[in-house]
Design a protein around this motif. Sequence first.
Motif, short mmCIF file in Angstrom:
data_model
loop_
_atom_site.label_atom_id
_atom_site.label_comp_id
_atom_site.label_asym_id
_atom_site.label_seq_id
_atom_site.Cartn_x
_atom_site.Cartn_y
_atom_site.Cartn_z
N ALA A 49 0.83 -1.20 0.00
CA ALA A 49 0.00 0.00 0.00
C ALA A 49 0.86 1.25 0.00
O ALA A 49 1.92 1.31 0.64
CB ALA A 49 -0.93 0.00 1.21
N GLY A 50 0.40 2.26 -0.75
CA GLY A 50 1.09 3.54 -0.80
C GLY A 50 0.50 4.55 0.17
O GLY A 50 -0.45 4.25 0.91
N GLU A 51 1.10 5.71 0.19
CA GLU A 51 0.61 6.78 1.08
C GLU A 51 -0.80 7.22 0.67
O GLU A 51 -1.12 7.32 -0.51
CB GLU A 51 1.54 7.99 1.00
CG GLU A 51 2.93 7.74 1.57
CD GLU A 51 2.94 7.69 3.08
OE1 GLU A 51 1.94 8.12 3.69
OE2 GLU A 51 3.96 7.22 3.65
N GLY A 52 -1.65 7.44 1.68
CA GLY A 52 -2.96 8.00 1.43
C GLY A 52 -4.01 7.03 0.95
O GLY A 52 -5.11 7.46 0.59
N GLU A 53 -3.72 5.73 0.93
CA GLU A 53 -4.72 4.76 0.50
C GLU A 53 -5.77 4.57 1.60
O GLU A 53 -5.43 4.34 2.76
CB GLU A 53 -4.08 3.41 0.17
CG GLU A 53 -3.32 3.41 -1.13
CD GLU A 53 -3.01 1.99 -1.59
OE1 GLU A 53 -3.82 1.08 -1.31
OE2 GLU A 53 -1.95 1.80 -2.23
N GLN A 54 -7.01 4.63 1.19
CA GLN A 54 -8.09 4.47 2.17
C GLN A 54 -8.17 3.02 2.62
O GLN A 54 -8.18 2.09 1.81
CB GLN A 54 -9.42 4.90 1.55
CG GLN A 54 -10.57 4.92 2.54
CD GLN A 54 -11.83 5.51 1.92
OE1 GLN A 54 -11.84 5.87 0.75
NE2 GLN A 54 -12.89 5.59 2.71
N GLY A 55 -8.22 2.82 3.92
CA GLY A 55 -8.37 1.48 4.49
C GLY A 55 -7.10 0.66 4.52
O GLY A 55 -7.16 -0.54 4.81
#
Length: 233
Positions: A49-55
């Motif tokens: 997952a990258g920065e700012g991914e929801q959940g």
Amino acid sequence: MDITIPEAVLLLALDDERGTSLIDDSALGAALAGGALAQLLLDGRVRIAGEGEQGAKPGRLVAAGGSTDERLELLVARIEGKKPKDALSTIAGLGGDSGKLKRQLLDDFAAAGVVARDEDRFLGLTWRTRWERGERRELEDALQQRARALVTGDGPAAQEDLEVEAALAILHGAGALPQVFPDLPKDALKRRGDALAEASWGSREVREAIASVQAAMTAVLIATVIVPSSSSS
């Protein structure tokens, strides 16, 4: 070449003459764990997952929609939500999934005739199992040929070499290339291993994921090899 990364790691790590691993169990377990995680990443079955991914927390593994080897599918639920280092610790831990994966891969290789099981027995008990070359040697011969070409730079890499390149990068992360290629200079192997680890892998995201696997393998090897030996002294 139709082979998965953990399959390539395991075959390259087997000594053809002795039928046993060229590297110790801890290093092989970490390498197989790294190979399994790298395959899941390469197949798009998990991603980081990258920065700012929801959940999803950045830097953690999340399940994705790709398809992968059914022997690796069960790992997804166990590693989802973990950092790569923690995922590898889960897979490679004592009594963990890498041992089960190794046995399953060897059993499947034996069923296909790629390797042959030979047991050393005493008083009716098996004290050592060796995995010698089987009757169907085409897969291992082709793997060794491509792996040697890739580490020596003898010929260009092809799209179908991605799994072999990844396996070599994983073995390099485990410090095992000198054992796999004892006839080649160690300094040249290190340079080539570093170059393979920095390969494009078809996309920046996959390259960064492979780099994360290598970094995580280093941490796992320190925890499973150096720390126990230090604490026992």
